[in-house]
Design a protein around this motif. Structure first.
Motif, PDB file in Angstrom:
ATOM      1  N   VAL A 103      60.361  28.207  58.007  1.00 45.56           N
ATOM      2  CA  VAL A 103      59.826  29.564  57.931  1.00 45.56           C
ATOM      3  C   VAL A 103      60.786  30.523  58.625  1.00 45.56           C
ATOM      4  O   VAL A 103      61.181  30.307  59.774  1.00 45.56           O
ATOM      5  CB  VAL A 103      58.434  29.645  58.586  1.00 45.56           C
ATOM      6  CG1 VAL A 103      58.004  31.097  58.742  1.00 45.56           C
ATOM      7  CG2 VAL A 103      57.414  28.893  57.744  1.00 45.56           C
ATOM      8  N   PRO A 106      57.875  35.190  57.259  1.00 46.54           N
ATOM      9  CA  PRO A 106      56.657  34.872  56.517  1.00 46.54           C
ATOM     10  C   PRO A 106      56.088  36.072  55.767  1.00 46.54           C
ATOM     11  O   PRO A 106      56.127  37.200  56.241  1.00 46.54           O
ATOM     12  CB  PRO A 106      55.685  34.380  57.606  1.00 46.54           C
ATOM     13  CG  PRO A 106      56.248  34.881  58.885  1.00 46.54           C
ATOM     14  CD  PRO A 106      57.725  34.962  58.703  1.00 46.54           C
ATOM     15  N   VAL A 107      55.561  35.771  54.576  1.00 42.63           N
ATOM     16  CA  VAL A 107      54.980  36.784  53.700  1.00 42.63           C
ATOM     17  C   VAL A 107      53.524  36.415  53.439  1.00 42.63           C
ATOM     18  O   VAL A 107      53.209  35.274  53.111  1.00 42.63           O
ATOM     19  CB  VAL A 107      55.744  36.848  52.362  1.00 42.63           C
ATOM     20  CG1 VAL A 107      55.077  37.841  51.414  1.00 42.63           C
ATOM     21  CG2 VAL A 107      57.202  37.218  52.598  1.00 42.63           C
ATOM     22  N   GLU A 108      52.629  37.376  53.589  1.00 43.06           N
ATOM     23  CA  GLU A 108      51.216  37.124  53.327  1.00 43.06           C
ATOM     24  C   GLU A 108      50.911  37.378  51.857  1.00 43.06           C
ATOM     25  O   GLU A 108      51.161  38.466  51.335  1.00 43.06           O
ATOM     26  CB  GLU A 108      50.335  38.025  54.193  1.00 43.06           C
ATOM     27  CG  GLU A 108      48.839  37.788  53.981  1.00 43.06           C
ATOM     28  CD  GLU A 108      47.974  38.683  54.832  1.00 43.06           C
ATOM     29  OE1 GLU A 108      46.745  38.595  54.731  1.00 43.06           O
ATOM     30  OE2 GLU A 108      48.532  39.511  55.598  1.00 43.06           O
ATOM     31  N   LEU A 109      50.397  36.354  51.188  1.00 37.40           N
ATOM     32  CA  LEU A 109      49.998  36.477  49.792  1.00 37.40           C
ATOM     33  C   LEU A 109      48.490  36.355  49.688  1.00 37.40           C
ATOM     34  O   LEU A 109      47.866  35.548  50.379  1.00 37.40           O
ATOM     35  CB  LEU A 109      50.664  35.383  48.941  1.00 37.40           C
ATOM     36  CG  LEU A 109      52.191  35.400  48.871  1.00 37.40           C
ATOM     37  CD1 LEU A 109      52.671  34.266  47.972  1.00 37.40           C
ATOM     38  CD2 LEU A 109      52.698  36.731  48.342  1.00 37.40           C
ATOM     39  N   ALA A 217      49.659  31.139  47.706  1.00 33.79           N
ATOM     40  CA  ALA A 217      48.773  31.798  48.674  1.00 33.79           C
ATOM     41  C   ALA A 217      48.269  30.805  49.711  1.00 33.79           C
ATOM     42  O   ALA A 217      48.137  31.135  50.900  1.00 33.79           O
ATOM     43  CB  ALA A 217      47.600  32.451  47.948  1.00 33.79           C
ATOM     44  N   SER A 220      51.041  30.244  52.128  1.00 31.96           N
ATOM     45  CA  SER A 220      51.126  31.407  53.005  1.00 31.96           C
ATOM     46  C   SER A 220      50.071  31.341  54.109  1.00 31.96           C
ATOM     47  O   SER A 220      50.351  31.622  55.283  1.00 31.96           O
ATOM     48  CB  SER A 220      50.948  32.688  52.177  1.00 31.96           C
ATOM     49  OG  SER A 220      50.836  33.821  52.999  1.00 31.96           O
ATOM     50  N   TYR A 246      58.312  28.303  47.715  1.00 29.31           N
ATOM     51  CA  TYR A 246      58.145  28.485  49.157  1.00 29.31           C
ATOM     52  C   TYR A 246      58.982  29.651  49.678  1.00 29.31           C
ATOM     53  O   TYR A 246      58.598  30.300  50.661  1.00 29.31           O
ATOM     54  CB  TYR A 246      58.514  27.195  49.890  1.00 29.31           C
ATOM     55  CG  TYR A 246      57.452  26.125  49.774  1.00 29.31           C
ATOM     56  CD1 TYR A 246      56.186  26.336  50.295  1.00 29.31           C
ATOM     57  CD2 TYR A 246      57.708  24.926  49.129  1.00 29.31           C
ATOM     58  CE1 TYR A 246      55.197  25.383  50.187  1.00 29.31           C
ATOM     59  CE2 TYR A 246      56.735  23.958  49.018  1.00 29.31           C
ATOM     60  CZ  TYR A 246      55.475  24.182  49.550  1.00 29.31           C
ATOM     61  OH  TYR A 246      54.498  23.241  49.435  1.00 29.31           O
ATOM     62  N   ARG A 248      59.122  32.401  48.327  1.00 28.89           N
ATOM     63  CA  ARG A 248      58.274  33.579  48.111  1.00 28.89           C
ATOM     64  C   ARG A 248      57.377  33.859  49.305  1.00 28.89           C
ATOM     65  O   ARG A 248      56.931  35.000  49.490  1.00 28.89           O
ATOM     66  CB  ARG A 248      57.418  33.390  46.865  1.00 28.89           C
ATOM     67  CG  ARG A 248      58.162  33.426  45.535  1.00 28.89           C
ATOM     68  CD  ARG A 248      57.219  33.127  44.393  1.00 28.89           C
ATOM     69  NE  ARG A 248      55.993  33.919  44.453  1.00 28.89           N
ATOM     70  CZ  ARG A 248      54.845  33.584  43.856  1.00 28.89           C
ATOM     71  NH1 ARG A 248      54.769  32.464  43.161  1.00 28.89           N
ATOM     72  NH2 ARG A 248      53.798  34.364  43.950  1.00 28.89           N
ATOM     73  N   VAL A 249      57.074  32.825  50.088  1.00 29.70           N
ATOM     74  CA  VAL A 249      56.188  33.034  51.241  1.00 29.70           C
ATOM     75  C   VAL A 249      56.964  33.029  52.553  1.00 29.70           C
ATOM     76  O   VAL A 249      56.381  32.910  53.619  1.00 29.70           O
ATOM     77  CB  VAL A 249      55.046  31.985  51.272  1.00 29.70           C
ATOM     78  CG1 VAL A 249      54.197  32.105  50.031  1.00 29.70           C
ATOM     79  CG2 VAL A 249      55.566  30.572  51.430  1.00 29.70           C
ATOM     80  N   GLY A 250      58.300  33.185  52.460  1.00 30.12           N
ATOM     81  CA  GLY A 250      59.091  33.403  53.664  1.00 30.12           C
ATOM     82  C   GLY A 250      59.852  32.223  54.205  1.00 30.12           C
ATOM     83  O   GLY A 250      60.384  32.287  55.317  1.00 30.12           O
TER      84      GLY A 250
END
Length: 266
Positions: A103, A106-109, A217, A220, A246, A248-250
Motif C-alpha cells: 500500500v 490508499p484510495v477509498e472506493l 471496494a 479498499s 489493486y 486502483r486502490v493504492g
C-alpha cells in the motif's frame, strides 16, 4: 515512506515472524521450515539475509515438510534471494512468480448499492463457509457449499481460523447482498519488533457479481481497516491483471514473490 530495500526487509521480517504462533521452526540449511498443524501450514522460507540457497537445502526442507504431513512449499522474495528459483527447480519443484505489492497511496472506493460489509466474528456460524470461499475464490465447482457439509480437514482448518480470528491474528471481512456473500477477504496482522505489518490474502468476489467493483471496494475496505493498526500492508497478487486492480486502490509494485511446490500429479 521507507526505501524499496526497507520495504522488502519488512516483508521478509513479517514472513519470518508470521508462523511463530502456530509452528516451531526447524532449520534446513539456509531455509527455515515451520512445522505445525497440517490444517494451517506455512511454507519454508530463506532465513532473512540469506544469499545463495543450494538445491540440497530445498530437498531437506521438503523432506521435513512431507514427514510432518505438510505440503511441500517454499516461498521467498525474488529480489532478495534470486538463486532460490533455480535451486527449487533442481529439487524437482514447480516454480512460479507473482507480483508483490505494498500500500502506497490508499484510495477509498464505494461498494455498489445494496452491498454491505461486515467483519466476521470468531463465533459466526457461517465462518466455515467464508473460509471455503477464501480458499476457493468462488470457483464454480465450489460455489455456495452448505456449511454442514464441510468435514474433515475443512473442519480442522475452520477451527484454526476461529482461533486466529478470536486472537486477532486473522481479520475476515465479507460483503453481503440480500443476505448472500458476494465478496470475501482477509488480512493477517503481526507485530514485528514493534512495527505492525499485515498481509492481505484471499480477496475474491462472486462470478455472478463481477464487473460491479465489489472486489476492488472490498480490498479498499480491508486496507482501511488494516491501517487502523498496521504501519505496512502488502499482498501477493495472482497475476499482472489482478495486480492492476489493486493499483486502483493504492497499491504499488514492490517486487515478486517466488512460490515453489510439488507439480500436480497426472
Amino acid at each position: 515512506m521507507p526505501t524499496r530495500r526497507g520495504l522488502l526487509d519488512c516483508v521478509e521480517r513479517y514472513a519470518a515472524a508470521a508462523p511463530l504462533a502456530d509452528a516451531r521452526m526447524v532449520p534446513a540449511g539456509t531455509l527455515d521450515v515451520p512445522i505445525g498443524p497440517p490444517a494451517w501450514p506455512h511454507p519454508a522460507r530463506p532465513r532473512p539475509g540469506t544469499g545463495r540457497v543450494p538445491a540440497d537445502d530445498v530437498r531437506a526442507a521438503v523432506v521435513l515438510q512431507e514427514d510432518a504431513g505438510l505440503p511441500a512449499a517454499v516461498e521467498w522474495v525474488v529480489e532478495r534471494t534470486p538463486s532460490l528459483g533455480a535451486a527449487a527447480r533442481e529439487a524437482g519443484l514447480l516454480v512460479s512468480e507473482f507480483p508483490l505489492l505494498v500500500v502506497d497511496d490508499p484510495v477509498e472506493l464505494l461498494l455498489p448499492a445494496g452491498v454491505r460489509l461486515y467483519l466476521v466474528g470468531a463465533e459466526d456460524p457461517a465462518l466455515p463457509h467464508y473460509q471455503h470461499l477464501l480458499e476457493s475464490a468462488f470457483a464454480p465447482h465450489h460455489t455456495d457449499p452448505d456449511p454442514e457439509d464441510l468435514e474433515g480437514p475443512s473442519d480442522a482448518r475452520a477451527g484454526v481460523l476461529r482461533e486466529r480470528v478470536a486472537s486477532g491474528r486473522t481479520v475476515v471481512m465479507v460483503a453481503l447482498e440480500d443476505g448472500e456473500p458476494v465478496g470475501v477477504g482477509s488480512h493477517h496482522p503481526v507485530d514485528v519488533d514493534g512495527t505492525g505489518i499485515t498481509e492481505i490474502t484471499g480477496v475474491a468476489s462472486s462470478p455472478r457479481r463481477r464487473g460491479r467493483g465489489v472486489g476492488a471496494a472490498l480490498a479498499s475496505a480491508l486496507v482501511a481497516q488494516a491501517r487502523e493498526t498496521a504501519d505496512m500492508v502488502f499482498l501477493t497478487a495472482g497475476d499482472d491483471d489482478v495486480a492492476r486492480v489493486y493499483e486502483r486502490v493504492g497499491f504499488a509494485w514492490l517486487g515478486s514473490t517466488g512460490v515453489a511446490a510439488r507439480p500436480p500429479r497426472g
